[in-house]
Design a protein around this motif. Sequence first.
Motif, PDB file in Angstrom:
ATOM      1  N   ARG A  89      69.446  35.244  71.623  1.00  0.00           N
ATOM      2  CA  ARG A  89      69.060  33.963  70.992  1.00  0.00           C
ATOM      3  C   ARG A  89      67.511  34.364  70.574  1.00  0.00           C
ATOM      4  N   SER A  90      67.190  33.428  69.640  1.00  0.00           N
ATOM      5  CA  SER A  90      65.837  33.616  68.823  1.00  0.00           C
ATOM      6  C   SER A  90      65.756  34.784  68.181  1.00  0.00           C
ATOM      7  N   ILE A  91      66.836  35.132  67.703  1.00  0.00           N
ATOM      8  CA  ILE A  91      66.588  36.408  66.850  1.00  0.00           C
ATOM      9  C   ILE A  91      65.299  36.169  65.701  1.00  0.00           C
ATOM     10  N   ASN A  92      65.362  34.943  65.166  1.00  0.00           N
ATOM     11  CA  ASN A  92      64.337  34.878  63.969  1.00  0.00           C
ATOM     12  C   ASN A  92      62.737  35.029  64.413  1.00  0.00           C
ATOM     13  N   ALA A  93      62.687  34.630  65.892  1.00  0.00           N
ATOM     14  CA  ALA A  93      61.233  34.978  66.202  1.00  0.00           C
ATOM     15  C   ALA A  93      61.174  36.327  67.054  1.00  0.00           C
ATOM     16  N   GLU A  94      62.140  36.803  67.717  1.00  0.00           N
ATOM     17  CA  GLU A  94      61.973  38.057  68.718  1.00  0.00           C
ATOM     18  C   GLU A  94      62.269  39.361  67.981  1.00  0.00           C
ATOM     19  N   LEU A  95      63.423  39.372  67.176  1.00  0.00           N
ATOM     20  CA  LEU A  95      63.605  40.519  66.198  1.00  0.00           C
ATOM     21  C   LEU A  95      62.497  41.023  65.611  1.00  0.00           C
ATOM     22  N   PRO A  96      61.707  40.117  64.755  1.00  0.00           N
ATOM     23  CA  PRO A  96      60.435  40.583  63.990  1.00  0.00           C
ATOM     24  C   PRO A  96      59.499  41.366  64.912  1.00  0.00           C
ATOM     25  N   ARG A  97      59.179  40.896  66.096  1.00  0.00           N
ATOM     26  CA  ARG A  97      58.323  41.504  67.096  1.00  0.00           C
ATOM     27  C   ARG A  97      58.875  42.710  67.328  1.00  0.00           C
ATOM     28  N   GLN A  98      60.145  42.908  67.622  1.00  0.00           N
ATOM     29  CA  GLN A  98      60.390  44.335  67.961  1.00  0.00           C
ATOM     30  C   GLN A  98      60.232  45.302  66.601  1.00  0.00           C
ATOM     31  N   CYS A  99      60.703  44.795  65.668  1.00  0.00           N
ATOM     32  CA  CYS A  99      60.457  45.717  64.261  1.00  0.00           C
ATOM     33  C   CYS A  99      58.716  45.909  64.163  1.00  0.00           C
ATOM     34  N   ARG A 100      57.966  44.911  64.559  1.00  0.00           N
ATOM     35  CA  ARG A 100      56.634  45.187  64.103  1.00  0.00           C
ATOM     36  C   ARG A 100      56.168  46.452  65.134  1.00  0.00           C
ATOM     37  N   ASP A 101      56.618  46.529  66.282  1.00  0.00           N
ATOM     38  CA  ASP A 101      56.619  47.514  67.225  1.00  0.00           C
ATOM     39  C   ASP A 101      56.739  48.940  66.910  1.00  0.00           C
ATOM     40  N   THR A 102      58.034  48.849  65.944  1.00  0.00           N
ATOM     41  CA  THR A 102      58.753  50.217  65.784  1.00  0.00           C
ATOM     42  C   THR A 102      58.910  50.727  64.608  1.00  0.00           C
ATOM     43  N   ASP A 103      59.054  49.753  63.494  1.00  0.00           N
ATOM     44  CA  ASP A 103      59.273  50.348  62.308  1.00  0.00           C
ATOM     45  C   ASP A 103      58.249  51.381  61.754  1.00  0.00           C
ATOM     46  N   GLN A 104      57.075  50.949  61.756  1.00  0.00           N
ATOM     47  CA  GLN A 104      55.839  51.855  60.974  1.00  0.00           C
ATOM     48  C   GLN A 104      56.108  53.118  61.728  1.00  0.00           C
ATOM     49  N   ALA A 105      55.974  53.152  63.220  1.00  0.00           N
ATOM     50  CA  ALA A 105      55.762  54.400  63.735  1.00  0.00           C
ATOM     51  C   ALA A 105      56.822  55.363  63.548  1.00  0.00           C
ATOM     52  N   SER A 106      58.233  54.767  63.431  1.00  0.00           N
ATOM     53  CA  SER A 106      59.415  55.539  63.361  1.00  0.00           C
ATOM     54  C   SER A 106      59.301  56.151  62.288  1.00  0.00           C
ATOM     55  N   ALA A 107      59.026  55.747  61.024  1.00  0.00           N
ATOM     56  CA  ALA A 107      58.858  56.077  59.761  1.00  0.00           C
ATOM     57  C   ALA A 107      57.746  57.131  59.537  1.00  0.00           C
ATOM     58  N   ALA A 108      56.670  56.817  60.212  1.00  0.00           N
ATOM     59  CA  ALA A 108      55.354  57.967  60.182  1.00  0.00           C
ATOM     60  C   ALA A 108      55.804  59.220  60.978  1.00  0.00           C
ATOM     61  N   LEU A 109      56.538  58.880  62.205  1.00  0.00           N
ATOM     62  CA  LEU A 109      56.856  60.326  62.773  1.00  0.00           C
ATOM     63  C   LEU A 109      57.657  61.168  62.050  1.00  0.00           C
TER      64      LEU A 109
END
Length: 478
Positions: free
Chosen positions: A339-359
Amino acid sequence: MGDDFRQLADRQTRRSFLGSAGVSLGALAMHALSTKAAEAEAGALPHFSPKVKRVIYLCQSGAPSQHDLFDYKPALQRLAGEELPESIRMGQRLTTMTSEQDSLPLTPSKFAFSQHGESRMWFSDLVPHQAGIADRMCRIRSTHTDAINHDPGMTLLVSGHTLPGRPSLGSWLSYGLGSENEELPAFVVLVSQGSATLNNQPIFDRLWSSGFLPSRYQGVRFRSGGDPVLYLNSPAGISLADRRRVLRTLAALNERQSAEVGDPEIESRVAQYEMAYRMQMSIPTLTDFSDEPESVFAAYGEDARKPGTYAANCLLARRMAEQGVRFIQLFHRGWDQHRSINAELPRQCRDTDQASAALVNDLARLGLLEDTLVVWGGEFGRTAYAQGSITANDYGRDHHSRCFTMWLAGAGVKPGFELGATDELGYNVTEDPVHVHDLNATLLHLLGIDHKRFTYRFQSRDYRLTDVHGNVVDKIMT
């Protein structure tokens, strides 16, 4: 102190002999011989010239929603709110979290999608940095698995079986290929906590267990705070020379015991003591980021300055790859958005998106992407229908094993390439299915290992990572 050690060793040897008088010494000897034979066979690896020397596995624990990140399905917009057709479901077993729902309403993503790179891959606006490496990425949209719950799903992904007890992928590689650096383990694990606030699935030590392989092949977990590895440093007042003398004495005692008993775990203990001694010198340098330029922190994000974050672990993984660690596995918790994808999923992506690509970009900058493979994905996917009620600002998705998306980048795989397809609802695979056994068979192949020949005899049976399954996915390889 030396005389006391020798007397203790003599007493222990006699006691061990008397205590084991009722045990079959022949069985012990056969176990030791079979272990040595298996390790000798593993020493013949690789079976053929590898395209990959090392792997960084970015394991997203909790199952990221492919519908809201990668697998764009415009039909869900058109059919929003309609019931999942039985012709699509085909009687699939559901989890207990949605099996009692009166309705399974089709649910489009609330996030905008667009195409990127020359490959024109679709990404949601939650992952702009990953979208920026589209042309380095080899994406598999047709991954599928046997499990619909987290623990068996993750266990299957990392060990080839839904039940605990088998060696993990990293342990298999540590056993078969070893490390390129004698001062560091071949298999290192890093765990980070996501920013999502709901349903954080536990991460168990057995996910990097050596199973029935000798214990020296298990993963070494680095902690996020304090000493990266517990009990690595010598106690106060003990110099390295003192530590060396103690280890020398312990090694002599253990070798004597090994000759008497034939237990391969004694040899593992000796190897682990020696590795710990060598790590005393290498770990402090490895985990000290002070030599990294500001441009690196700008690329990975400010979180890279905070030990234990996903970004810091990605940067540490790059440093380990530079030092020849064979298999580095990051587990990032928090992807279980029922539940709460609108709130929860963006938080996970902020954790991981930039660093995954940077790696990926950082490895390319240093020339390491030519022989390093990066893998990104979770244990399964999420449903095309909603779990619970749908509101204007909230929805959730249940577990889905029939199809999900994973991506790879680096050595041995085609850049800017996408394999597989799913139906218009993103529910079933329609082209080029890739089971997690196929994925593991392919990873081994890229490392120069024939997964059908890479076995270990245990309890009178030859085991392998892919069990009795798995086919190499030739279509994604260069």
